[in-house]
Every structure is written in structure tokens, then in C-alpha cells.
Write an enzyme that holds these catalytic residues in place. Structure first.
Site, PDB file in Angstrom:
ATOM      1  N   LYS A  52      41.622  26.859  29.659  1.00  0.00           N
ATOM      2  CA  LYS A  52      41.616  26.454  31.201  1.00  0.00           C
ATOM      3  C   LYS A  52      40.564  25.554  31.406  1.00  0.00           C
ATOM      4  O   LYS A  52      40.847  24.415  32.168  1.00  0.00           O
ATOM      5  CB  LYS A  52      41.251  27.846  31.737  1.00  0.00           C
ATOM      6  CG  LYS A  52      42.597  28.659  31.849  1.00  0.00           C
ATOM      7  CD  LYS A  52      42.078  29.908  32.554  1.00  0.00           C
ATOM      8  CE  LYS A  52      43.290  30.978  32.624  1.00  0.00           C
ATOM      9  NZ  LYS A  52      42.919  32.326  33.162  1.00  0.00           N
ATOM     10  N   GLN A  96      38.384  36.606  34.664  1.00  0.00           N
ATOM     11  CA  GLN A  96      39.317  36.607  33.510  1.00  0.00           C
ATOM     12  C   GLN A  96      39.378  38.242  33.175  1.00  0.00           C
ATOM     13  O   GLN A  96      38.705  38.921  33.008  1.00  0.00           O
ATOM     14  CB  GLN A  96      38.785  35.972  32.155  1.00  0.00           C
ATOM     15  CG  GLN A  96      40.045  35.960  30.985  1.00  0.00           C
ATOM     16  CD  GLN A  96      41.105  35.420  31.308  1.00  0.00           C
ATOM     17  OE1 GLN A  96      41.254  34.360  31.793  1.00  0.00           O
ATOM     18  NE2 GLN A  96      42.255  36.017  30.710  1.00  0.00           N
ATOM     19  N   ASP A 119      44.062  32.797  41.231  1.00  0.00           N
ATOM     20  CA  ASP A 119      44.802  33.567  40.569  1.00  0.00           C
ATOM     21  C   ASP A 119      46.019  34.263  41.323  1.00  0.00           C
ATOM     22  O   ASP A 119      46.704  34.698  40.792  1.00  0.00           O
ATOM     23  CB  ASP A 119      43.964  34.731  39.942  1.00  0.00           C
ATOM     24  CG  ASP A 119      43.901  34.334  38.350  1.00  0.00           C
ATOM     25  OD1 ASP A 119      44.490  33.569  37.779  1.00  0.00           O
ATOM     26  OD2 ASP A 119      42.781  34.914  37.692  1.00  0.00           O
TER      27      ASP A 119
END
Length: 292
Positions: A52, A96, A119
Site C-alpha cells: 500500500k 490493518q 477501508d
């Protein structure tokens, strides 16, 4: 059989984003800034977060990586999230997953500012998605929609069978594809571990979205001719012939299913690269919204 090439499509999307970022900079507008929090030393998570960060560099975003120890307390992690929530330089951020067992993932997701939740996991954004309102769609379902769109896969009036009911893929995918939208208007059946006569159901499917987490679960005898197959699964299996010592396989037995399919995603190189591309797209959207 047409391969739905997520790697190439993701590269195209990143190129489009990079051009937009250059235009923003030339106008003197803010450069999009994505932050990521990673807790502990989960190998797969570290690899994913590093990808990312690299993707951010490629499109001209600023990025911040916050690495925290495995033993961090839930309170301290929530404090780190609040720092990002109030930092106007950060347009969007992710925490994460998975997190260590002593931390409540739901509490962490709830703590993220919905306006920075690129997200798309916060209940506010999930609710907006379900109501077909403008919002951040979580990156994997968003990537699947984009892949279907760019390959002109017809979904309207089709029967879609979604295997799996996770909050990250299965559930949102079933909602999105049934909605009144360009890639949507499908009749959707969601299947899971309690579903009976599964093979009878999958044989009716024009499109199968396999997100069940069982390697090579979908076999050729479960798929009708000219179906479209979206394989979301990814599992490492030992393979001594590979330099890494393992290979990646999906939820679909690719070699036997591909010949029956009209469209199919490979693993790797299908849905995975699209997930990162759409996270970047959400971050660009957040930057525009938060700095309008």
C-alpha cells in the site's frame, strides 16, 4: 474464456489517479495523504501494508506508516487512532486487520472517523453503502465492481451467487450487486456454511463470487457453462518448486473451472491488486471531500 486481469486494470487505475494527483498539485491543492497503522509482526499484514505504501508513492500520494508493538494496549491504540482523526494533514487511514486477540476489532473500527475511513468498515459507511448513498465502499467489493465494469460483464438481470457472508466481502457484495446501479440490478443468492444443496444453487449462477476461504472449493461440476467467476480467496500452500517455498491458490479450482467460464479472475493477479487500487481511489475521494 477471458481473464479478468486485476493486475493490468489496477495499473490503469493507478495511472489515472497519478494524473489526477498531478493536476491537483499543479492547481496548488492538497496532496492526498494516506496513513496506515499496523500492530505486531504478522508477515502477511506487513507485506500488504508495504504494498500500500509503495502504491501511494507510485501515484504521488503522501503516506505515513505507524508500526505499533503486538503488546500495545487497546487504550493506547485508540489514542493513536484519535491522533489521526484530528490530524488535518491525513485524508484517510486504515488500521490493518487482523489485530492481536486482546484488542476488540469492532471497537477499533468504531473509533475511526467515518470521513477518514477509506477501508469503508465503519457502520456509518456500511449503512450508507446499504442505502446506496455516496460513501466509501470497502476496497475489495469496490474493486470487484470496477473489474466487472471495465470488462463490460453484464450483471443486470443475472443470477449472482455469493459464497461467504463476511462483513468485508460477502455481505457488501450481495448488497451492491442487487442495487440499482450500473454494475448491479442482479438477483443475488448468498450462500454460507449452513446452506443446503449448495451445488444445485451454484449451477444456476451466471456469476459466482467465491469468498469462502477454502482453497479450490469451487470445482468444475459446480459451475455452469459460460459463467463468470470472481475468486476472492487467497491461501498459501507449500510448494518446493517455488523460490518462496509456497504458491498462492484461490477458492476456485482454476485449471478445471477456467475452461467452462466466460470470464474468470486468476489468483494471484485478480481481485488482490484491485483492492489496493480502490483504497487509493477512496483516499483521493476523501482528500477531495475533506478539502472541498
Amino acid at each position: 474464456m477471458i481473464l479478468l486481469d486485476g493486475k493490468k486494470t489496477a495499473a490503469d487505475i493507478k495511472e489515472e489517479i497519478a494524473l489526477e494527483v498531478t493536476a491537483l498539485k499543479n492547481k496548488g491543492s492538497k496532496t492526498p495523504h494516506l496513513a496506515a497503522i499496523i500492530v505486531g509482526n504478522n508477515g502477511a499484514s506487513i507485506t500488504y501494508v508495504n504494498a500500500k505504501v509503495k502504491a501511494c508513492e507510485r501515484v504521488g500520494f503522501e503516506s505515513t506508516l505507524i508500526r505499533l508493538p503486538e503488546a500495545i494496549s487497546e487504550t493506547d491504540l485508540l489514542n493513536e487512532i484519535e491522533i489521526l482523526n484530528v490530524n488535518n494533514d491525513i485524508d484517510g487511514f486504515i488500521v490493518q486487520l487482523p489485530l492481536p486477540k486482546h484488542i476488540d476489532e469492532q471497537k477499533v473500527i468504531m473509533a475511526v472517523d467515518p470521513n477518514k475511513d477509506v477501508d469503508g468498515f465503519h457502520p456509518t459507511n456500511v449503512g450508507k453503502m446499504a442505502l446506496n448513498l455516496p460513501t466509501f465502499i470497502s476496497a475489495t467489493p469496490f474493486g470487484i465492481l470496477e473489474l466487472l465494469d471495465r470488462y463490460n460483464v453484464e450483471t443486470s438481470g443475472k443470477h449472482v451467487v455469493v459464497l461467504g457472508r463476511s462483513h468485508i466481502v460477502g455481505s457488501p457484495m450481495s448488497i451492491l450487486l442487487s442495487q440499482k446501479r450500473k454494475v448491479g440490478n442482479a438477483t443475488v443468492t448468498m450462500c454460507h456454511s449452513r446452506t443446503k444443496n449448495l451445488k444445485e444453487i451454484t449451477l444456476q449462477a451466471d456469476i459466482i463470487v467465491a469468498a469462502i476461504g477454502i482453497p479450490e472449493f469451487v470445482k468444475a461440476d459446480m459451475v455452469k457453462e459460460n459463467a463468470t467467476i470472481i475468486d476472492v480467496g487467497i491461501t498459501r500452500v507449500a510448494d518446493t518448486s517455488k523460490k518462496s517455498g509456497f504458491r498462492l491458490i484461490g477458492d476456485v479450482a482454476f485449471n478445471e473451472v477456467a475452461s467452462k467460464s466466460e470470464f474468470i479472475t486468476p489468483v494471484p493477479g485478480g481481485v488482490g491488486p484491485m483492492t489496493i487500487a480502490m483504497l487509493l481511489k477512496n483516499t483521493l475521494l476523501a482528500c477531495k471531500r475533506n478539502n472541498a
